[in-house]
Design an enzyme around this catalytic site. Sequence first.
Site, mmCIF file in Angstrom:
data_model
loop_
_atom_site.group_PDB
_atom_site.id
_atom_site.type_symbol
_atom_site.label_atom_id
_atom_site.label_comp_id
_atom_site.label_asym_id
_atom_site.label_seq_id
_atom_site.Cartn_x
_atom_site.Cartn_y
_atom_site.Cartn_z
ATOM 1 N N GLU A 24 37.677 48.624 39.918
ATOM 2 C CA GLU A 24 38.293 48.640 41.244
ATOM 3 C C GLU A 24 38.401 50.053 41.817
ATOM 4 O OE1 GLU A 24 41.638 45.694 41.740
ATOM 5 O OE2 GLU A 24 41.535 45.717 39.560
ATOM 6 N N SER A 152 41.230 41.819 41.524
ATOM 7 C CA SER A 152 40.421 41.731 42.741
ATOM 8 C C SER A 152 39.335 40.665 42.649
ATOM 9 C CB SER A 152 39.798 43.096 43.080
ATOM 10 O OG SER A 152 40.788 44.009 43.460
ATOM 11 N N TYR A 222 38.391 42.661 51.042
ATOM 12 C CA TYR A 222 38.390 44.072 51.417
ATOM 13 C C TYR A 222 37.415 44.474 52.517
ATOM 14 C CZ TYR A 222 40.906 44.364 46.993
ATOM 15 O OH TYR A 222 41.806 44.181 45.976
ATOM 16 N N ARG A 261 53.384 42.659 43.548
ATOM 17 C CA ARG A 261 53.049 41.553 44.439
ATOM 18 C C ARG A 261 52.538 40.389 43.601
ATOM 19 N NH1 ARG A 261 48.225 42.553 46.217
ATOM 20 N NH2 ARG A 261 47.403 40.597 45.396
ATOM 21 N N ASP A 263 50.859 36.499 43.272
ATOM 22 C CA ASP A 263 49.997 35.531 43.938
ATOM 23 C C ASP A 263 50.380 34.122 43.505
ATOM 24 O OD1 ASP A 263 48.612 37.625 45.128
ATOM 25 O OD2 ASP A 263 47.208 37.781 43.448
ATOM 26 N N GLU A 277 49.379 35.232 39.090
ATOM 27 C CA GLU A 277 49.445 36.541 38.445
ATOM 28 C C GLU A 277 50.308 37.467 39.280
ATOM 29 O OE1 GLU A 277 45.675 39.056 39.363
ATOM 30 O OE2 GLU A 277 44.973 36.995 39.138
ATOM 31 N N ASN A 279 50.613 41.670 40.480
ATOM 32 C CA ASN A 279 49.931 42.963 40.586
ATOM 33 C C ASN A 279 50.979 44.073 40.629
ATOM 34 O OD1 ASN A 279 46.995 41.999 41.318
ATOM 35 N ND2 ASN A 279 48.402 40.777 42.547
ATOM 36 N N GLY A 283 47.417 46.827 46.310
ATOM 37 C CA GLY A 283 46.529 47.538 47.218
ATOM 38 C C GLY A 283 47.258 48.076 48.435
#
Length: 324
Positions: A24, A152, A222, A261, A263, A277, A279, A283
Amino acid sequence: MVDQMIDVKALGKVAVLMGGRSAEREVSLMSGNGVLAALRARGVDAHAFDPAERRLDELAREGFDRCFIALHGRFGEDGTVQGALELLGIPYTGPGVMASSVAMDKLMTKRIWLAEGLPTPAWRQVHSAEETLAAFEALGAPMIVKPVREGSTIGLTKVMTAEQCEAAYALASSQDPMVMCEQFIDGDEVTCPVLGTDAQARALPVIRIVAPDGNYDYQNKYFTDDTKYLVPCGLPAGEEEAIQAIVLKAYRTLGCRGWARADVMIDRRTRRPWLLEINTSPGMTGHSLVPMSARATGLSYEDLCVQVLAGAALDNPSAIRSGA
């Protein structure tokens, strides 16, 4: 607006860690440059620092007082950089060593969440294409095959038929020797950021993600403007609050601090939320979700960056090096 009590000069000399050696890297550079510009715009003495090009011990030698971690994936979001900064005594943003390491490992995250009674889709760890096929027979179609320690959606395949299992395993295992299969939840895809630590941690507004053909992959995350992000999320009454409560518990269960964050998928039929999951170094690109959610509360990108930076910490506060 950012807390007016934050004295940006007191934050000292700041390194924005970006780039790194993970898959990433490109996204991390976008995040890091955005954060760097935002901090400088607010008067912070911030500097770019790429661990792929420089040794981490240079942070101490050059007198950095704290680090904003804008690294994503392995060697940045998995506890390794966090551990090095602990040894150097330099406070850093986001969760500590253990929480970062556990959250990067999707299998360990699921095991902990399950032990705490939190909902997460059924899964199987697999070691071969044959085991992937067996998992497909057990979990049913569609099934997600992905690397355990990657982000990602890199290396991820949505398997619809048994014939796809071999290629899906090969792709995932090319990114990580640890591969997992996960039950696919058909429904609304949402994400929910959390800011803060312990009792001060709070869930931000939920974002509902509507990707082209339901395919929220690396490209649609992205590099296109085709994906729609809905804030307010427009979910039925009570669902957003329920998701925020689950995400906050998931965050605290893993021992997260600073920010993260999570999901979530909402089953279309039952409306039950399922944690996928979390993070721990979200991002911060132009397409990123934490700034989007924060903006809905009146917190600008620049002020979000300052607030996250102000929360930089160590697992062992007594380890802060002299002069920091």
